[in-house]
Scaffold this motif. Structure first.
Motif, PDB file in Angstrom:
ATOM      1  N   PHE A 110       3.003 -11.634  -3.239  1.00 19.41           N
ATOM      2  CA  PHE A 110       3.665 -10.599  -4.017  1.00 19.41           C
ATOM      3  C   PHE A 110       2.934  -9.274  -3.840  1.00 19.41           C
ATOM      4  O   PHE A 110       1.708  -9.229  -3.935  1.00 19.41           O
ATOM      5  CB  PHE A 110       3.641 -10.973  -5.503  1.00 19.41           C
ATOM      6  N   GLY A 111       3.685  -8.195  -3.601  1.00 15.89           N
ATOM      7  CA  GLY A 111       3.017  -6.910  -3.458  1.00 15.89           C
ATOM      8  C   GLY A 111       3.969  -5.743  -3.328  1.00 15.89           C
ATOM      9  O   GLY A 111       5.177  -5.902  -3.167  1.00 15.89           O
ATOM     10  N   LEU A 112       3.387  -4.546  -3.403  1.00 15.76           N
ATOM     11  CA  LEU A 112       4.134  -3.297  -3.279  1.00 15.76           C
ATOM     12  C   LEU A 112       3.558  -2.474  -2.124  1.00 15.76           C
ATOM     13  O   LEU A 112       2.603  -1.713  -2.318  1.00 15.76           O
ATOM     14  CB  LEU A 112       4.053  -2.494  -4.576  1.00 15.76           C
ATOM     15  N   PRO A 113       4.117  -2.591  -0.924  1.00 22.33           N
ATOM     16  CA  PRO A 113       3.650  -1.785   0.203  1.00 22.33           C
ATOM     17  C   PRO A 113       4.293  -0.401   0.229  1.00 22.33           C
ATOM     18  O   PRO A 113       4.472   0.197   1.289  1.00 22.33           O
ATOM     19  CB  PRO A 113       4.088  -2.632   1.411  1.00 22.33           C
ATOM     20  N   GLU A 114       4.646   0.114  -0.958  1.00 21.62           N
ATOM     21  CA  GLU A 114       5.403   1.363  -1.037  1.00 21.62           C
ATOM     22  C   GLU A 114       4.679   2.537  -0.379  1.00 21.62           C
ATOM     23  O   GLU A 114       5.304   3.360   0.300  1.00 21.62           O
ATOM     24  CB  GLU A 114       5.722   1.703  -2.494  1.00 21.62           C
ATOM     25  N   LEU A 115       3.373   2.652  -0.586  1.00 21.45           N
ATOM     26  CA  LEU A 115       2.647   3.791  -0.033  1.00 21.45           C
ATOM     27  C   LEU A 115       2.633   3.762   1.488  1.00 21.45           C
ATOM     28  O   LEU A 115       2.470   4.804   2.130  1.00 21.45           O
ATOM     29  CB  LEU A 115       1.214   3.818  -0.565  1.00 21.45           C
ATOM     30  N   ASP A 116       2.812   2.579   2.082  1.00 24.94           N
ATOM     31  CA  ASP A 116       2.888   2.466   3.538  1.00 24.94           C
ATOM     32  C   ASP A 116       4.290   2.749   4.053  1.00 24.94           C
ATOM     33  O   ASP A 116       4.495   2.835   5.263  1.00 24.94           O
ATOM     34  CB  ASP A 116       2.474   1.062   3.994  1.00 24.94           C
ATOM     35  N   ARG A 117       5.253   2.880   3.130  1.00 26.08           N
ATOM     36  CA  ARG A 117       6.653   3.054   3.541  1.00 26.08           C
ATOM     37  C   ARG A 117       7.236   4.382   3.076  1.00 26.08           C
ATOM     38  O   ARG A 117       8.446   4.578   3.080  1.00 26.08           O
ATOM     39  CB  ARG A 117       7.493   1.896   2.985  1.00 26.08           C
ATOM     40  N   GLY A 118       6.390   5.269   2.625  1.00 24.51           N
ATOM     41  CA  GLY A 118       6.868   6.577   2.212  1.00 24.51           C
ATOM     42  C   GLY A 118       7.658   6.556   0.928  1.00 24.51           C
ATOM     43  O   GLY A 118       8.562   7.370   0.738  1.00 24.51           O
ATOM     44  N   ALA A 119       7.343   5.622   0.038  1.00 24.80           N
ATOM     45  CA  ALA A 119       8.090   5.491  -1.211  1.00 24.80           C
ATOM     46  C   ALA A 119       7.128   5.276  -2.370  1.00 24.80           C
ATOM     47  O   ALA A 119       5.923   5.106  -2.196  1.00 24.80           O
ATOM     48  CB  ALA A 119       9.072   4.329  -1.113  1.00 24.80           C
ATOM     49  N   LEU A 120       7.701   5.292  -3.559  1.00 27.03           N
ATOM     50  CA  LEU A 120       6.968   4.971  -4.785  1.00 27.03           C
ATOM     51  C   LEU A 120       7.909   4.144  -5.650  1.00 27.03           C
ATOM     52  O   LEU A 120       9.112   4.119  -5.426  1.00 27.03           O
ATOM     53  CB  LEU A 120       6.548   6.245  -5.527  1.00 27.03           C
ATOM     54  N   GLY A 121       7.357   3.475  -6.649  1.00 26.60           N
ATOM     55  CA  GLY A 121       8.225   2.739  -7.556  1.00 26.60           C
ATOM     56  C   GLY A 121       7.861   1.276  -7.683  1.00 26.60           C
ATOM     57  O   GLY A 121       7.132   0.714  -6.857  1.00 26.60           O
ATOM     58  N   ALA A 122       8.394   0.656  -8.746  1.00 28.79           N
ATOM     59  CA  ALA A 122       8.226  -0.759  -9.083  1.00 28.79           C
ATOM     60  C   ALA A 122       6.834  -1.111  -9.591  1.00 28.79           C
ATOM     61  O   ALA A 122       6.542  -2.279  -9.803  1.00 28.79           O
ATOM     62  CB  ALA A 122       8.617  -1.681  -7.926  1.00 28.79           C
ATOM     63  N   ALA A 123       5.982  -0.103  -9.819  1.00 28.05           N
ATOM     64  CA  ALA A 123       4.732  -0.373 -10.541  1.00 28.05           C
ATOM     65  C   ALA A 123       5.073  -0.862 -11.948  1.00 28.05           C
ATOM     66  O   ALA A 123       4.351  -1.671 -12.530  1.00 28.05           O
ATOM     67  CB  ALA A 123       3.861   0.866 -10.606  1.00 28.05           C
ATOM     68  N   THR A 124       6.188  -0.369 -12.476  1.00 24.66           N
ATOM     69  CA  THR A 124       6.712  -0.846 -13.757  1.00 24.66           C
ATOM     70  C   THR A 124       6.773  -2.362 -13.789  1.00 24.66           C
ATOM     71  O   THR A 124       6.370  -3.005 -14.762  1.00 24.66           O
ATOM     72  CB  THR A 124       8.129  -0.276 -13.994  1.00 24.66           C
ATOM     73  N   HIS A 125       7.261  -2.945 -12.711  1.00 24.42           N
ATOM     74  CA  HIS A 125       7.516  -4.385 -12.667  1.00 24.42           C
ATOM     75  C   HIS A 125       6.276  -5.171 -12.258  1.00 24.42           C
ATOM     76  O   HIS A 125       6.044  -6.275 -12.745  1.00 24.42           O
ATOM     77  CB  HIS A 125       8.683  -4.660 -11.722  1.00 24.42           C
TER      78      HIS A 125
END
Length: 259
Positions: free
Chosen positions: A127-142
């Motif tokens: 489980f993880g959020l690779p958002e910073l590697d994809r030019g995005a932000l979000g789902a830290a809420t979840h």
């Protein structure tokens, strides 16, 4: 078909995502998923929904290539709204939702399971959020609903992943099982839930959502505002241009690093 619903038992609906190769959903896929979950929850016969996926992993988030092919911001606006709808559909589903997770659960996948009522995961799940590697932000809420605050921040800032066993230790995953047992164990939990009175279950779901200390819809939409800022400033395009190259967090190599 990206999303399908089956009823293996009268009181249980199974919503399955199948969008090869890695279940990274396009705009339409997020709306289809939202529609399927909401429809299952409205069915008076259904007392529990199982959310699952086919293929290599549970969910690799947003189809980044769809964003790359859009010269403007229409795809970004549409997918942000689609994600918000899908996450809300899981959270607001009138009956409990059990997420059955295998392989990678990344980005938008975290939004889905973070809003589910219970999670069963296979031993290979990460489980993880690779958002910073994809030019995005979000789902830290979840993600904050799955792990403690400081671990959430470390995972978010590094784009690393956590294993199912680690989430089980934090109490957010109900059970960790061999891959071949995932469906059976998820259905076992769904059956136990579905034995309760249907009307009472719906009241219980509404009551629990009503006392939730976090307004997940508002906090996620707040996060998305920073995604728009990243896009308008050009930062997101610069990061997305390296998507899939080396360690840039492409969905095909996602989940290789963990804590």
């Amino acid at each position: 078909m990206t999303v399908c619903t089956s009823n293996p038992e009268n009181s249980i609906a199974v919503v399955t995502v199948d969008h090869p190769p890695v279940n990274a959903l396009p705009v339409r896929g997020w709306y289809d998923l939202a529609d399927a979950v909401r429809a299952a929850g409205r069915d008076p016969r259904v007392r529990c929904v199982v959310l699952t996926a086919s293929g290599r992993g549970f969910n690799a988030g947003v189809d980044v290539k769809e964003l790359q092919h859009d010269p403007g911001h229409e795809a970004l606006i549409a997918v942000n709204r689609g994600c918000a709808e899908a996450f809300s559909a899981v959270y607001e589903c009138e009956v409990p939702v059990v997420a059955a997770v295998h392989g990678f659960c990344l980005g938008g996948g975290i939004g889905l399971v973070g809003n589910a009522d219970a999670i069963v995961a296979s031993e290979d799940a990460v489980f993880g959020l690779p958002e910073l590697d994809r030019g995005a932000l979000g789902a830290a809420t979840h993600l904050a609903r799955l792990v403690p605050q400081h671990l959430m921040r470390a995972l978010y800032f590094t784009s690393r992943t956590a294993t199912a066993a680690e989430l089980h230790a934090h109490g957010s995953v109900w059970r960790v099982v061999p891959r071949e047992e995932l469906e059976d164990v998820a259905m076992e939990l769904a059956r136990e839930i579905a034995r309760k009175d249907g009307r009472l279950l719906r009241l219980a779901k509404a009551a629990i959502n009503g006392i939730d200390p976090m307004d997940v819809r508002r906090s996620y939409r707040f996060e998305q505002g920073f995604t728009f800022e990243a896009n308008l400033s050009g930062v997101a395009d610069r990061v997305r241009s390296t998507f899939g190259q080396g360690s840039g967090g492409g969905s095909d190599n996602a989940g290789e690093e963990r804590v």
